[in-house]
Motif scaffolding. Sequence first.
Motif, PDB file in Angstrom:
ATOM      1  N   SER A  62     -10.810   3.461  -5.134  1.00  0.00           N
ATOM      2  CA  SER A  62      -9.718   2.773  -4.733  1.00  0.00           C
ATOM      3  C   SER A  62      -9.235   3.866  -3.701  1.00  0.00           C
ATOM      4  O   SER A  62      -9.527   4.969  -3.880  1.00  0.00           O
ATOM      5  CB  SER A  62      -8.676   2.378  -5.682  1.00  0.00           C
ATOM      6  N   VAL A  96      -8.174 -15.892  -2.006  1.00  0.00           N
ATOM      7  CA  VAL A  96      -8.423 -15.198  -3.247  1.00  0.00           C
ATOM      8  C   VAL A  96      -8.147 -16.254  -4.554  1.00  0.00           C
ATOM      9  O   VAL A  96      -7.341 -16.984  -4.295  1.00  0.00           O
ATOM     10  CB  VAL A  96      -7.275 -14.070  -3.313  1.00  0.00           C
ATOM     11  N   LYS A 101      -4.485 -11.110  -7.232  1.00  0.00           N
ATOM     12  CA  LYS A 101      -3.709 -10.616  -6.132  1.00  0.00           C
ATOM     13  C   LYS A 101      -4.732 -10.230  -5.113  1.00  0.00           C
ATOM     14  O   LYS A 101      -5.916  -9.524  -5.257  1.00  0.00           O
ATOM     15  CB  LYS A 101      -2.898  -9.329  -6.493  1.00  0.00           C
ATOM     16  N   ARG A 102      -4.405 -10.540  -3.828  1.00  0.00           N
ATOM     17  CA  ARG A 102      -5.238 -10.169  -2.560  1.00  0.00           C
ATOM     18  C   ARG A 102      -5.299  -8.687  -2.311  1.00  0.00           C
ATOM     19  O   ARG A 102      -4.216  -8.055  -2.376  1.00  0.00           O
ATOM     20  CB  ARG A 102      -4.932 -10.822  -1.149  1.00  0.00           C
ATOM     21  N   LYS A 103      -6.314  -8.040  -2.122  1.00  0.00           N
ATOM     22  CA  LYS A 103      -6.302  -6.422  -1.892  1.00  0.00           C
ATOM     23  C   LYS A 103      -6.203  -6.348  -0.445  1.00  0.00           C
ATOM     24  O   LYS A 103      -6.795  -6.760   0.318  1.00  0.00           O
ATOM     25  CB  LYS A 103      -7.825  -6.040  -2.214  1.00  0.00           C
ATOM     26  N   ARG A 105      -5.942  -4.129   3.018  1.00  0.00           N
ATOM     27  CA  ARG A 105      -6.731  -3.415   3.932  1.00  0.00           C
ATOM     28  C   ARG A 105      -5.909  -2.292   4.528  1.00  0.00           C
ATOM     29  O   ARG A 105      -4.695  -2.311   4.612  1.00  0.00           O
ATOM     30  CB  ARG A 105      -7.536  -4.214   4.769  1.00  0.00           C
ATOM     31  N   ASP A 129      -1.262  -5.651   4.024  1.00  0.00           N
ATOM     32  CA  ASP A 129      -2.286  -4.637   4.525  1.00  0.00           C
ATOM     33  C   ASP A 129      -1.256  -3.368   4.665  1.00  0.00           C
ATOM     34  O   ASP A 129       0.003  -3.360   4.941  1.00  0.00           O
ATOM     35  CB  ASP A 129      -2.908  -5.025   5.736  1.00  0.00           C
TER      36      ASP A 129
END
Length: 415
Positions: A62, A96, A101-103, A105, A129
Amino acid sequence: MASEMIYRGHGSQPSPDDYSPKPHKPWLCLRPSRYLFRHHRLSFLLLGFLIASAFFMLLPSSPVPGSHLSVPELQPSRFLPTTIMPDGGRGGSGKVPLGLKRKGRRVLVTGGAGFVGSHLVDRLIARGDSVIVVDNFFTGSKENVVHHFGNPRFELIRHDVACPASPVHYKFNPVKTIKTNVVGTLNMLGLAKRVGARFLLTSTSEVYGDPLQHPQVETYWGNVNPIGVRSCYDEGKRVAETLTMDYHRGASVEVRIARIFNTYGPRMCIDDGRVVSNFVAQALRKEPMTVYGDGMQTRSFQYVSDLVEGLIQLMEGEHIGPFNLGNPGEFTMLELATVVKETIDLDARIEFRPNTEDDPHKRKPDITRAKELLGWEPKVSLRKGLPLMVTDFRKRIFGDHIQETATSTTKSSSD
């Protein structure tokens, strides 16, 4: 004479009859576990390190909070944004599964404090992001991104890297403009290669020059004057596209190319020489709207939110491009002047002047490819988007005057 071996030690010569028993073995009187821990501590320490290393290598990686992308030596000037998304920007359309939850960038946007760039940054921050903006504030402004100051997912670096987009600005220093398009693009492609990122080049409809084909499709090679006053920008962007494709073919860098047509909206530079900003600023100031030539040249105008959505779709899609991103609604300069008059001032006047050199006579994008492969098309009409831009321009042109008047009124009342 018989030889004799002489013992030269410090003590007396040992007698063959002397006996030394073998050393006592401690494990005979200690438990085996205590013996191992007492006499083999180093071996157990090394074994512990190996086990711990193997455990952490199996954990999913991560990003480290506060870590920075190393930005290479960048080059002069700025302003249409170039975008770099580490880890290839993978993730398809960004959808998603429900409940997950959307990761976010980590995205680098050159020219991110400019007109288009700042709107792109808003969109990226809003979806979660982390954004690094590189800008030299030649045509951009800190005010365009000040609302992100203090956000841990936003970082601003003052540096030169991208290219100004309006004729007034890119003609100001043509050598610097073409140098930026070439060397600046090379530097950002090199960065994308090193960090394994996906690279988005925001090219321009100017690569078509004064087109002999109408409307313009992506397969059209253009009609550009290589020694004209606009060639620093036109040819510079054509070279930038060449470099982008060469890095893709030769170094396997993931790339995307957008050819942007005339775009308008809030945060445009007020006096940048582009027709929409010129007309709006002149009408608000009660000045004649300047029309060059006979006013029959055509342009297609897209609202900035439509462009940003197109850039997002392109970056997250699987197609390299180039893609035309523009509104196919075509207006002559006189028709645009009429819309501006209806929006701002019906009494606004028009003033004709000689046309500028190498000014394209027609400009209209064919967006069939974007519709089919990206699922994108503009949604905001000129009559709907123009009032939003006028509100922003009115505030920026008269804001200080209005504030000064209000202050004077308050002071008079207090007296």
